[in-house]
Structure formats: C-alpha cells, structure tokens
Design an enzyme around this catalytic site. Structure first.
Site, PDB file in Angstrom:
ATOM      1  N   ALA A   1       0.812  -1.223   0.000  1.00 47.80           N
ATOM      2  CA  ALA A   1       0.000   0.000   0.000  1.00 47.80           C
ATOM      3  C   ALA A   1       0.840   1.267   0.000  1.00 47.80           C
ATOM      4  O   ALA A   1       0.294   2.357   0.112  1.00 47.80           O
ATOM      5  CB  ALA A   1      -0.926  -0.005   1.216  1.00 47.80           C
TER       6      ALA A   1
ATOM      7  N   HIS B   1      -0.450   7.114   4.396  1.00 45.18           N
ATOM      8  CA  HIS B   1       0.839   6.721   4.979  1.00 45.18           C
ATOM      9  C   HIS B   1       1.871   7.795   4.617  1.00 45.18           C
ATOM     10  O   HIS B   1       2.048   8.106   3.432  1.00 45.18           O
ATOM     11  CB  HIS B   1       1.310   5.382   4.418  1.00 45.18           C
ATOM     12  CG  HIS B   1       0.310   4.275   4.592  1.00 45.18           C
ATOM     13  ND1 HIS B   1       0.076   3.667   5.796  1.00 45.18           N
ATOM     14  CD2 HIS B   1      -0.528   3.685   3.708  1.00 45.18           C
ATOM     15  CE1 HIS B   1      -0.848   2.732   5.644  1.00 45.18           C
ATOM     16  NE2 HIS B   1      -1.242   2.722   4.392  1.00 45.18           N
TER      17      HIS B   1
END
Ligand SMILES: NC(=O)C1=CN([C@@H]2O[C@H](COP(=O)(O)OP(=O)(O)OC[C@H]3O[C@@H](n4cnc5c(N)ncnc54)[C@H](OP(=O)(O)O)[C@@H]3O)[C@@H](O)[C@H]2O)C=CC1
Ligand SMILES: O=C([O-])CC(=O)C(=O)O
EC number: 1.4.1.21
Length: 268
Positions: free
Chosen positions: A126, A221
């Site tokens: 991801a 993130h």
C-alpha cells in the site's frame, strides 16, 4: 514461452483483485492454476469465478507444482505455508509482510531460501518508493519514520484497541512505537511499516505512529527519511479495497511486481 503457474492463497479483498488482474492478462505471461483458502465453499466459489483449480488443502496446492505462490490470506496462513513453499522451490509473493518483523525468523527463512534456490519477492503493497529507500539506506546515519492514518472503521477490531470504540469527531493517536511492536497490535494495518523497516533501518528501528482520523476516506501513509543524502517524504493516500482494512493499491502492487518479473525491461 509457457506461462508461469500461480497459486493464490486467500481470496478476500486483495486476493479477488489479484486473481482478476492475472486473469485479465495485466500481469504478463502467467496463468492462475488454483486457489486455496481456509473455507472449502469460498475456495470452490472463487475457483469457479476465476476458472482455476480449487485446492481443498495446502498439500493439494503443492502437489500441483505451481511456480509461484501469492499470499493474500493473513499472517497465520503465510507462517504455515512459507516454509513448505520455500522447500518445494515455489517462489513466494507475500502480502502479510509483517511476519518478517523478527530478525531471527527472517534469517531462518533466508537460509532455507538460499539452500533451495527459492525467491521471496516483497511487493511495495500500500506504499511505494522502495528504490529510493534502498538508496537512502546506504547512509550509515539514517532515521526513518512512518505515520499511518486510517478512518476509525479501518482500525476497528485491532488488538491494540482492546474493543475500545474510536471517536468519530476527532483524530486520535492510537499507537507510538517501533514496527515490531506495531504489527503485533495492528496485524491488519501496518504490514507497510514492517516493509519500510526491512528496506531501511530494520523493523525494530523504524518509528511508527498510527492515528484514527474520521475525516479520511482513504488510508494515508507518510514516510520520512533523513540522512546524509538529504530528506525525502513519501505520502500515499490509498483508496480502500472491498476490505476496509486494506488499500486496493496493495493488490495492484502484486500485479505490477509480476509484470516486472516477466519483462525484459523494467523499473526497479
Ligand atoms: N503489504 C501490504 O502493504 C498490505 C498487506 N495487507 C495484508 O494482506 C493480507 C490480505 O488482505 P485482505 O485481502 O484485505 O484480507 P481479507 O480478510 O479480505 O482476505 C483474506 C482471505 O484469506 C482467507 N484466509 C484466512 N485465513 C486463511 C488461511 N489460514 N489459509 C488460507 N486462507 C485464509 C480468507 O478467508 P475467510 O474470509 O474465509 O477467512 C480470505 O479469503 C492481510 O494479511 C493484510 O493485512 C493488506 C494491505 C496492505
Ligand atoms: O492497506 C493499507 O493501507 C496498509 C495495510 O493495511 C497494511 O500495511 O497492513
């Protein structure tokens, strides 16, 4: 050339996307030879959808002699199947990268893989930027951190929260520590942190913070690397897959990795 044969373990949010991508030819010269999950009914349904074998046991999967096993099933499944795959010279693409958080386990698997000539290919999952991380990691003094923010529903059920309900009106910091500690308490949310740790300063030296942010509709993130080379910041806002815990990008990263393995020229 004969297509390489892929066995897929797990057919949930990411597994479905990966199987569909392979079937659509997005990955290159591969064939999906079969699917294994822990639920025979699910295995049968998925094998019908994707026109491949239904492995009712992991032994059936290894007897079919795939060239490559993709794991999209969770840490327990990967721990169970990694050693037999490596011993059977079946290359592995694992998504539950968190299992590699302990150096001793990593060394054990590395020795076995070297003995049998098997490869384990870690996908970018991801996040991304592992080329840059590898280059930055050549610095002796490197500090790396990852800040993961997810909507509360994507963090719910994590052992870290022990059933606690997260607020729906404000951001809450729910974890601060290193990646080894983080994956223990967020097993479905911070495989990316372990991957970043492995690529740079080690999972035990990577600073990890996790926050629940009710304003987010994606998983964000933010990775910071600071060293003699300079400073790099990588930020990804990744849309969730059909499983709210996981970003769809992680499935794409597996297809992209397969494509690189099959190409005469590729970005590394
Ligand atoms: N590296 C990365 O960047 C990322 C990694 N991940 C990780 O990828 C993995 C897959 O994620 P996702 O697809 O969202 O998960 P899902 O829960 O949606 O799917 C998991 C699938 O695996 C099956 N399964 C569960 N246990 C076993 C087992 N022991 N043996 C075989 N099959 C099993 C499940 O079946 P059933 O439903 O019947 O239990 C289900 O089909 C997770 O570990 C996740 O944490 C996720 C996002 C990013
Ligand atoms: O999908 C994501 O955004 C990250 C994730 O769950 C993980 O790394 O385990």
């Amino acid at each position: 050339m004969k297509p390489k044969r892929i066995a897929l373990v797990g057919c949930g949010g990411l597994g479905h996307e990966i199987a569909a991508g392979i079937k659509a030819g997005q990955a290159g010269n591969y064939t999906l030879c079969g699917i294994y999950t822990d639920q025979p009914k699910l295995t049968a349904a998925c094998s019908e959808t994707f026109g491949c074998a239904a492995y009712l046991t992991s032994e059936m999967m290894f007897l079919d002699k795939p060239d490559l096993m993709i794991e999209a099933a969770g840490a327990a499944a990967l721990k169970e199947l990694l050693e037999p795959a490596v011993k059977n010279q079946v290359d592995v693409i694992p998504l539950s990268v968190g299992v590699f958080s302990h150096r001793a386990y990593m060394d054990h698997i590395r020795q076995m893989a070297e003995t049998h000539g098997t490869h384990v290919y870690l996908p970018s999952g991801a996040v991304g930027g592992f080329d840059l991380m590898g280059a930055a990691a050549l610095d002796r003094e490197l500090s790396v951190s990852i800040h993961t923010e997810k909507p509360p529903q994507a963090l719910a059920d994590a052992p870290c929260l022990a059933g606690r309900i997260l607020p729906d009106h404000e951001t809450q910091l729910v974890f601060s520590g290193n990646a080894v500690e983080a994956i223990e308490v967020f097993p479905q949310n911070v495989n990316v942190a372990v991957a970043v740790g492995l690529a740079t300063v080690g999972a035990d030296n990577l600073s990890v913070t996790v926050a629940a942010n009710p304003d987010l509709h994606s998983n964000r993130h933010t990775i910071d690397l600071k060293g003699e080379f300079g400073h790099a910041r990588i930020q990804i806002s990744a849309a969730p897959s059909s499983n709210v815990h996981s970003s769809k990008l992680a499935a794409h990263s597996v297809i992209s990795l397969l494509k690189r393995l099959d190409s005469w020229i590729c970005f590394m």
